[in-house]
Design an enzyme around this catalytic site. Structure first.
Site, PDB file in Angstrom:
ATOM      1  N   ARG A  44      12.587  -1.494  20.888  1.00  0.00           N
ATOM      2  CA  ARG A  44      12.682  -2.957  20.842  1.00  0.00           C
ATOM      3  C   ARG A  44      12.204  -3.461  19.481  1.00  0.00           C
ATOM      4  NH1 ARG A  44       9.847  -5.889  25.466  1.00  0.00           N
ATOM      5  NH2 ARG A  44      11.841  -6.727  26.110  1.00  0.00           N
ATOM      6  N   ILE A  45      12.972  -4.354  18.892  1.00  0.00           N
ATOM      7  CA  ILE A  45      12.604  -4.926  17.600  1.00  0.00           C
ATOM      8  C   ILE A  45      11.822  -6.218  17.858  1.00  0.00           C
ATOM      9  CG2 ILE A  45      13.477  -5.811  15.398  1.00  0.00           C
ATOM     10  CD1 ILE A  45      13.947  -2.755  15.978  1.00  0.00           C
ATOM     11  N   LEU A  46      10.583  -6.259  17.395  1.00  0.00           N
ATOM     12  CA  LEU A  46       9.727  -7.416  17.654  1.00  0.00           C
ATOM     13  C   LEU A  46      10.192  -8.650  16.893  1.00  0.00           C
ATOM     14  CD1 LEU A  46       6.191  -5.771  17.516  1.00  0.00           C
ATOM     15  CD2 LEU A  46       7.142  -7.044  19.449  1.00  0.00           C
ATOM     16  N   GLY A  92       8.160   1.052   9.948  1.00  0.00           N
ATOM     17  CA  GLY A  92       7.744   0.945   8.548  1.00  0.00           C
ATOM     18  C   GLY A  92       8.278   2.061   7.673  1.00  0.00           C
ATOM     19  N   GLU A  93       8.426   3.242   8.235  1.00  0.00           N
ATOM     20  CA  GLU A  93       8.826   4.393   7.418  1.00  0.00           C
ATOM     21  C   GLU A  93      10.335   4.653   7.423  1.00  0.00           C
ATOM     22  OE1 GLU A  93       4.565   4.978   7.883  1.00  0.00           O
ATOM     23  OE2 GLU A  93       5.783   5.949   6.402  1.00  0.00           O
ATOM     24  N   LYS A 135       8.749   0.866  19.132  1.00  0.00           N
ATOM     25  CA  LYS A 135       8.556   2.127  18.409  1.00  0.00           C
ATOM     26  C   LYS A 135       7.973   1.971  17.005  1.00  0.00           C
ATOM     27  CE  LYS A 135      11.891   5.184  20.655  1.00  0.00           C
ATOM     28  NZ  LYS A 135      13.152   5.909  20.427  1.00  0.00           N
ATOM     29  N   GLY A 136       8.312   0.977  16.265  1.00  0.00           N
ATOM     30  CA  GLY A 136       7.783   0.867  14.901  1.00  0.00           C
ATOM     31  C   GLY A 136       8.769   1.380  13.873  1.00  0.00           C
ATOM     32  N   GLY A 169       0.835  -1.203   0.000  1.00  0.00           N
ATOM     33  CA  GLY A 169       0.000   0.000   0.000  1.00  0.00           C
ATOM     34  C   GLY A 169       0.868   1.250   0.000  1.00  0.00           C
ATOM     35  N   PHE A 170       1.774   1.308   0.965  1.00  0.00           N
ATOM     36  CA  PHE A 170       2.749   2.407   1.069  1.00  0.00           C
ATOM     37  C   PHE A 170       2.081   3.759   1.247  1.00  0.00           C
ATOM     38  CE2 PHE A 170       4.343  -0.777  -2.071  1.00  0.00           C
ATOM     39  CZ  PHE A 170       5.192  -1.427  -1.219  1.00  0.00           C
TER      40      PHE A 170
HETATM   41 MO1  MOS Z   1       2.172   4.918   5.374  1.00  0.00          MO
HETATM   42  S1  MOS Z   1       2.658   6.395   3.998  1.00  0.00           S
HETATM   43  O1  MOS Z   1       1.432   5.885   6.594  1.00  0.00           O
HETATM   44  O2  MOS Z   1       1.080   3.886   4.669  1.00  0.00           O
END
Ligand code: MOS
Length: 741
Positions: free
Chosen positions: A631-633, A707-708, A704-705, A244-245
């Site tokens: 922490r990396i899950l 993806g970005e 923390k997460g 999706g991005f």
């Molecule tokens: Mo991301 S750009 O919040 O799917």
């Protein structure tokens, strides 16, 4: 903990590689009709005449839906607002004769077979009354009165931050100055999966909608708003998503068209967009950014000015906070920002991976490299000299910030100390070698989320939440966290997501779902444990008669005393004695706003390029990305997220650009042959490092997460490496070989 922090393979991996995982266009209800979209071929104006007679006469065509014969749709903007809509008037598919952008849907041909619909769509005849359009931001920039402010500083989370100090004065007085203008073109997301919706007509206007989306409940609310349907009658499903991005944060128009057709025909309908039509959805806004940096001769950064002009549509004001990263990332007393919008006759821009940071930090980190050159300092050394331990916008410390270790470990693994500073000073045969680096930053966000857990006496748990797995590995990390929290093996956990009837979740985006849903699972697991303890207490001679909930944990299918591991009751026994065979709990987890600390993730990216001296061909031969993200899950899926982000950053630096023919206001390269993305041959050695970053301030699991963060900084590091290799500073992306001439 057994599973959290390990390199667990995807729990849905087998389903995905065998084809058992079904995507939105792979659902086959009985009596399915197929819709094909007809799109506009002008950028602005009105439909003067629409002739569908020829299309209708094709054998197998059921109906052609247009603004002239569509079922009723509301005429207020609010009905079309989704959860993440920007200000303005949302686009209404097939609403009226107005054309707002090239590639706008203007008709849906519905037929018994997709090929018939596609053929008949080519027979729809349209005449337009054209109006003059503008799709060129450089032309728009020439008419200042047409530009709009994004928002007043501090007005909303996406507005520029409040300025500090006196940036202009400090710039004039600075010993060393750099100013530059940086350009990022429009980019499209190009996920592998095409946007698609299969709407199953269940009778009585009840619909089950399989949709490609990053938020099933967002789509459900939106469809109910647009078609005035009862929420109980609309179920939206998206169990799998092929990328999706950000393009799937807002509902896309095919879900409106497929629903409209299903309601009109009282029949199940599927609409799949073509790759070309995907370029009529949102895009990363093109932007022109101006940066001014002023420093003392010793590298003390004194002032930052960051202005941005970004692209939006004529009907919505989409903007993100491009400028503020520059005042956040480095210690600096004076900072000022400005952000304007250039409205163009295009579809509204939208979020794309690390929206605002991928682009804003690109400009800043190129400018920092240029400042380092002016200062005769090593670029890494300059960043260490301006290292900031505090968030200077909010004037508070970070919960954790281990960017120093990112710099240190990244530089060590890369071998940065062997870099010679002069451009064109390193070579390998007839290739010039360049080493560049940059910093990355993103926010550590968390959102309210609800999780339900049903634990059965056979030691199996079903964990459910309406969130999506957009390919990031959400199924897997949910199973890992549940297994650890409930003390069960991984294969005793079933995860359900991507279904609007499940407990509430916002859209999956912003890198906020992993932290949110993992802590959500922890909260609900507590409730399950408390209920089990309640049952165990009632057992004859219960070892837990006087034990508080926090004194027991779940491990190996048992309720166990933390103090005395020998003191235990199995889940099965506790349930049997309590006369139940199932415990079900649903809890909403909210994250308190932390006023005392800021929460961000960081990275340091080191890049090697080799540039053919005669041809200018650039190869990115090595990348080291060191990431601090709490922490990396799951080191495997997290590593893949960063890897993918780095690949995209290379694409942003060297390949990606949506090319418009401004005469027609049309995308010229609306396909992935001519819209260049990195392919296997473009990608070489990429190393991902996660540095330790314990954080007990952000949430109970310290997550923390990420993806970005993987994409942020990469384009700048590549551009900086290209400068180091060639001595040529290219400030407009992508850096194609003609620009090195
Ligand atoms: Mo991301 S750009 O919040 O799917």
């Amino acid at each position: 903990m057994t599973y959290i922090g390990t390199a667990t393979s995807r729990v849905d991996g087998h389903a995905k590689v065998t084809g058992a995982a079904k995507y939105a266009a792979e659902i086959h209800p009985d009596d399915l009709a197929h819709g094909c979209v007809v799109t506009s071929t002008i950028a602005k104006g009105r439909i003067a005449r629409l002739d569908v007679s020829e299309a209708l006469s094709v054998d197998g065509v059921i109906e052609v839906l247009t603004h002239l014969n569509r079922p009723e749709m509301p005429d207020d903007d609010n009905a079309y607002k989704d959860d993440v809509a920007p200000d303005g008037s949302p686009f209404r598919p097939l609403y009226d004769d107005r054309i707002l952008f090239d590639g706008q849907p203007i008709a849906l041909v519905v037929a018994e077979e997709p090929e018939i619909a596609q053929f008949a769509a080519s027979l729809v005849r349209v005449d337009y009354d054209r109006e003059p359009h503008v799709t060129d931001m450089h032309r728009r920039r020439e008419e200042p009165s047409a530009l709009k402010p994004s928002a007043k500083p501090g007005a909303d989370p996406f507005a520029p931050p409040k300025p500090r100090g006196a940036a202009e004065k400090a710039f004039a007085a600075a010993e060393v100055r750099h100013q530059g203008e940086y350009y990022v073109p429009i980019e499209h997301h190009n996920p592998m999966e095409l946007y698609a919706s299969t709407v199953i007509f269940e009778g009585d206007d009840k619909l089950t909608i399989y949709d490609k989306t990053q938020g099933v409940q967002n789509v459900q609310r939106y469809i109910c708003g647009v078609f005035k349907l009862d929420p109980d009658d609309v179920r939206v499903m998206s169990p799998f998503m092929g990328g999706g991005f950000g393009s799937g944060l807002r509902p896309q128009y095919q879900v409106v068209l497929a629903t409209l057709a299903a309601l009109a025909l009282k029949r199940s309908v599927r609409v799949v967009l073509t790759r070309q039509q995907m370029y009529g959805l949102g895009h990363r806004p093109a932007m022109i950014q101006r940066i001014e940096l002023g420093a003392k001769a010793d590298g003390t950064l004194e002032t930052v000015t960051h202005d941005a002009l970004t692209v939006t549509s004529q009907y919505e004001h989409f903007y993100r906070q491009e400028t503020g990263w520059s005042g956040l990332l480095y210690q600096c007393a004076n900072a000022t920002y400005a952000h304007k919008l250039a409205p163009l006759d295009l579809a509204t821009s939208c979020d794309m991976r690390a929206p605002s940071a991928a682009t804003g930090v690109y400009a800043l980190e190129c400018a920092m490299d240029e400042l380092a050159v002016a200062l005769r300092l090593d670029p890494l050394d300059l960043r260490l000299r301006c290292y900031s331990d505090r968030d200077q916008h909010a004037e508070r410390p970070y919960g954790s910030k281990n960017l120093r270790d990112c710099y240190r470990q990244g530089a060590e693994v890369f071998g940065w100390d062997k870099r010679t500073p002069e451009p064109r000073s390193m070579r390998d045969g007839n290739e010039l070698v360049g080493w560049g680096m940059a910093t990355g930053v993103w926010e550590a966000l968390q959102v309210p989320i609800a999780v339900r857990i049903a634990l059965t006496s056979n030691g199996h748990a079903e964990v459910s939440c309406a969130t999506s797995d957009i390919g990031t590995g959400t199924y897997t990390i949910m199973a890992q966290v549940a297994a650890d929290m409930l003390g069960l093996p991984l294969d005793a956990i079933t995860v359900k997501l991507g279904d609007s009837t499940l407990p509430q979740s916002p859209v999956e985006g912003g890198s906020w779902i992993a932290a949110s849903v993992a802590n959500g699972i922890a909260t609900t697991s507590d409730a399950v444990r408390h209920e089990l303890l309640g049952l165990a207490k009632q057992m004859p001679n219960s070892p837990f008669a006087d034990v508080a909930p926090d004194e027991v944990m779940l491990a190996d299918g048992k309720l166990v005393s933390k103090r005395d591991p020998a003191s235990a009751v199995s889940i099965a026994d506790a349930m049997r004695h309590g006369g139940v065979d199932r415990i079900e709990q649903e809890k909403t987890t909210r994250f308190a706003k932390d006023e005392s600390r800021s929460h961000n993730v960081h990275s340091a990216v080191f890049v090697e390029v080799k540039v053919d001296e005669e041809l200018g061909v650039i190869r990115v031969t090595r990348v080291v990305s060191a990431v601090a993200a709490g922490r990396i899950l799951n080191t495997k899926t997290a590593g893949s997220q960063i890897l993918g982000g780095v690949v995209w950053g290379i694409g942003m630096a060297l390949h990606e650009e949506t090319l418009l023919d401004h005469t027609f206001g049309r995308v010229m390269n609306a396909n992935i042959a001519e819209y260049h993305v990195p392919v296997n041959a473009d990608i070489h050695d990429i190393k991902v490092i996660f540095v330790d970053e314990p954080d007990d301030t952000i949430n109970r699991l310290g997550i923390k997460g990420l993806g970005e963060i993987g994409i942020v900084g990469v384009a700048a590091a590549v551009a900086n490496a290209v400068y180091h290799a060639t001595g040529k500073r290219v400030r407009d992306l992508p850096i194609t070989l003609d620009k090195l001439d």
